[in-house]
Write a protein that holds these residues in place. Structure first.
Motif, PDB file in Angstrom:
ATOM      1  N   UNK A  75       0.825  -1.200   0.000  1.00 24.86           N
ATOM      2  CA  UNK A  75       0.000   0.000   0.000  1.00 24.86           C
ATOM      3  C   UNK A  75       0.860   1.250   0.000  1.00 24.86           C
ATOM      4  N   UNK A  76       1.910   1.275   0.830  1.00 18.55           N
ATOM      5  CA  UNK A  76       2.794   2.435   0.921  1.00 18.55           C
ATOM      6  C   UNK A  76       4.228   1.993   1.111  1.00 18.55           C
ATOM      7  N   UNK A  77       5.132   2.955   1.123  1.00 17.84           N
ATOM      8  CA  UNK A  77       6.540   2.614   1.286  1.00 17.84           C
ATOM      9  C   UNK A  77       6.832   2.035   2.663  1.00 17.84           C
ATOM     10  N   UNK A  94      -1.207 -15.403 -10.957  1.00 18.00           N
ATOM     11  CA  UNK A  94      -2.019 -16.537 -10.480  1.00 18.00           C
ATOM     12  C   UNK A  94      -2.502 -16.292  -9.060  1.00 18.00           C
ATOM     13  N   UNK A  95      -1.766 -15.441  -8.338  1.00 13.94           N
ATOM     14  CA  UNK A  95      -2.082 -15.176  -6.936  1.00 13.94           C
ATOM     15  C   UNK A  95      -1.472 -13.830  -6.563  1.00 13.94           C
ATOM     16  N   UNK A  96      -2.122 -13.128  -5.633  1.00  8.93           N
ATOM     17  CA  UNK A  96      -1.656 -11.816  -5.197  1.00  8.93           C
ATOM     18  C   UNK A  96      -1.433 -11.828  -3.688  1.00  8.93           C
ATOM     19  N   UNK A  97      -0.328 -11.229  -3.269  1.00  7.00           N
ATOM     20  CA  UNK A  97      -0.053 -11.008  -1.850  1.00  7.00           C
ATOM     21  C   UNK A  97      -0.066  -9.507  -1.639  1.00  7.00           C
ATOM     22  N   UNK A  98      -0.877  -9.029  -0.692  1.00  5.41           N
ATOM     23  CA  UNK A  98      -1.061  -7.587  -0.530  1.00  5.41           C
ATOM     24  C   UNK A  98      -0.753  -7.179   0.904  1.00  5.41           C
ATOM     25  N   UNK A  99       0.249  -6.328   1.079  1.00  8.15           N
ATOM     26  CA  UNK A  99       0.653  -5.839   2.402  1.00  8.15           C
ATOM     27  C   UNK A  99       0.117  -4.429   2.604  1.00  8.15           C
ATOM     28  N   UNK A 100      -0.609  -4.233   3.713  1.00  6.98           N
ATOM     29  CA  UNK A 100      -1.211  -2.920   3.968  1.00  6.98           C
ATOM     30  C   UNK A 100      -1.414  -2.711   5.458  1.00  6.98           C
ATOM     31  N   UNK A 142      -6.070  -1.109   6.402  1.00  6.58           N
ATOM     32  CA  UNK A 142      -6.052  -2.391   5.710  1.00  6.58           C
ATOM     33  C   UNK A 142      -6.997  -2.488   4.532  1.00  6.58           C
ATOM     34  N   UNK A 143      -7.265  -1.384   3.853  1.00  8.32           N
ATOM     35  CA  UNK A 143      -8.272  -1.383   2.795  1.00  8.32           C
ATOM     36  C   UNK A 143      -7.792  -2.004   1.485  1.00  8.32           C
ATOM     37  N   UNK A 144      -6.496  -1.904   1.184  1.00 10.80           N
ATOM     38  CA  UNK A 144      -6.008  -2.323  -0.136  1.00 10.80           C
ATOM     39  C   UNK A 144      -6.305  -3.791  -0.464  1.00 10.80           C
ATOM     40  N   UNK A 168      -3.912 -12.972  -0.802  1.00 11.48           N
ATOM     41  CA  UNK A 168      -3.461 -13.187   0.568  1.00 11.48           C
ATOM     42  C   UNK A 168      -3.131 -11.821   1.150  1.00 11.48           C
ATOM     43  N   UNK A 169      -3.856 -11.433   2.178  1.00 11.71           N
ATOM     44  CA  UNK A 169      -3.673 -10.124   2.807  1.00 11.71           C
ATOM     45  C   UNK A 169      -2.706 -10.239   3.979  1.00 11.71           C
ATOM     46  N   UNK A 170      -1.782  -9.293   4.057  1.00 12.51           N
ATOM     47  CA  UNK A 170      -0.851  -9.226   5.182  1.00 12.51           C
ATOM     48  C   UNK A 170      -1.026  -7.871   5.856  1.00 12.51           C
ATOM     49  N   UNK A 171      -1.754  -7.813   6.973  1.00 20.25           N
ATOM     50  CA  UNK A 171      -1.852  -6.539   7.699  1.00 20.25           C
ATOM     51  C   UNK A 171      -0.497  -6.181   8.288  1.00 20.25           C
ATOM     52  N   UNK A 172      -0.108  -4.918   8.163  1.00 24.47           N
ATOM     53  CA  UNK A 172       1.190  -4.498   8.689  1.00 24.47           C
ATOM     54  C   UNK A 172       1.011  -3.597   9.907  1.00 24.47           C
ATOM     55  N   UNK A 173       2.074  -3.493  10.679  1.00 23.81           N
ATOM     56  CA  UNK A 173       2.008  -2.751  11.949  1.00 23.81           C
ATOM     57  C   UNK A 173       2.278  -1.265  11.787  1.00 23.81           C
ATOM     58  N   UNK A 174       2.292  -0.759  10.559  1.00 23.06           N
ATOM     59  CA  UNK A 174       2.526   0.670  10.347  1.00 23.06           C
ATOM     60  C   UNK A 174       1.207   1.427  10.429  1.00 23.06           C
ATOM     61  N   UNK A 175       1.315   2.696  10.755  1.00 24.28           N
ATOM     62  CA  UNK A 175       0.131   3.535  10.839  1.00 24.28           C
ATOM     63  C   UNK A 175       0.200   4.428  12.060  1.00 24.28           C
ATOM     64  N   UNK A 176      -0.753   5.299  12.168  1.00 26.32           N
ATOM     65  CA  UNK A 176      -0.787   6.242  13.289  1.00 26.32           C
ATOM     66  C   UNK A 176      -2.218   6.349  13.787  1.00 26.32           C
ATOM     67  N   UNK A 177      -2.426   7.172  14.785  1.00 22.53           N
ATOM     68  CA  UNK A 177      -3.771   7.315  15.334  1.00 22.53           C
ATOM     69  C   UNK A 177      -4.196   6.049  16.043  1.00 22.53           C
TER      70      UNK A 177
END
Length: 201
Positions: free
Chosen positions: A80-82, A127-133, A137-139, A152-161
């Motif tokens: 989703x972001x850098x 054939x398959x997508x891995x998405x880190x966000x 976690x919307x992406x 396959x979604x990978x929630x990441x520990x980045x973010x604020x608030x």
């Protein structure tokens, strides 16, 4: 049956413990062996026990066994972001070690939805997508709605608030109604790669 993967965490291990842990991993004779969250110094210790080890500095992932030759099974990793790139890199390095033909599409978070829509054809070619966000976690949910491929979604520990170290993204993804979406634990890029390998075997 030969195990698919052998994995250990490097956190808290001194050099002698790293060398011993690596020897134990290699003794399992898995298809691929990994050491996670390793520092540069821990990698150097690991390389003494596994001279062919490869280090991915941004994610701290050490691939202890030589990656297999790539096969014609295209997998795309999206971030989703850098700030999500360390987790995306772990997923990429893991998938490549399993011989999957992996590529990265970076910085396509839903705050700039036009960037994701601009690469829609590449999503359908995989054939398959891995998405880190992280964040909300919307992406991964949006991606799963845009393509018929498994995601396959990978929630990441980045973010604020109120992101809660990835808990907000994890909760949002677990409650997603998007079809064909699987969710790993927070920051578990390697887990996503292992799941991809099993799904595509």
């Amino acid at each position: 049956m030969r195990p698919i993967v052998a994995v250990a965490e490097a956190a808290g291990l001194d050099a002698d413990q790293v060398r011993q842990r690596v020897k134990e991993l290699l003794a399992r004779d898995a298809e691929v062996a990994f050491l996670r969250r390793a520092s540069r110094g821990q990698f150097e210790a690991a390389r003494e026990a596994a001279p062919g080890a490869v280090y991915h500095e941004r994610s701290g992932l050490v691939v202890l066994t030589r990656p297999r030759a790539a096969v014609a099974v295209p997998v795309v990793v999206l971030s989703a972001g850098t700030a999500d790139l360390p987790v995306a890199e772990e997923a990429m390095a893991g998938a490549a070690a399993f011989g999957l033909d992996v590529s990265l599409i970076a910085d396509v978070g839903v705050a700039g939805l036009h960037r994701l829509l601009a690469v829609r054809e590449r999503l359908d070619e995989a054939r398959l997508l891995i998405v880190a966000a992280g964040m909300d976690g919307a992406l991964p949910s949006v991606t799963a709605r845009l393509t018929s491929r498994p995601v396959i979604a990978v929630p990441t520990s980045v973010g604020y608030g109120s992101s809660g170290g990835g808990l907000a993204a994890l909760a949002a993804l677990l409650n997603s109604g998007a079809p064909g979406l699987a969710v790993t634990g927070i920051d578990d890029g390697l887990g996503a790669a292992v799941l991809a390998r099993r799904m595509l075997a």
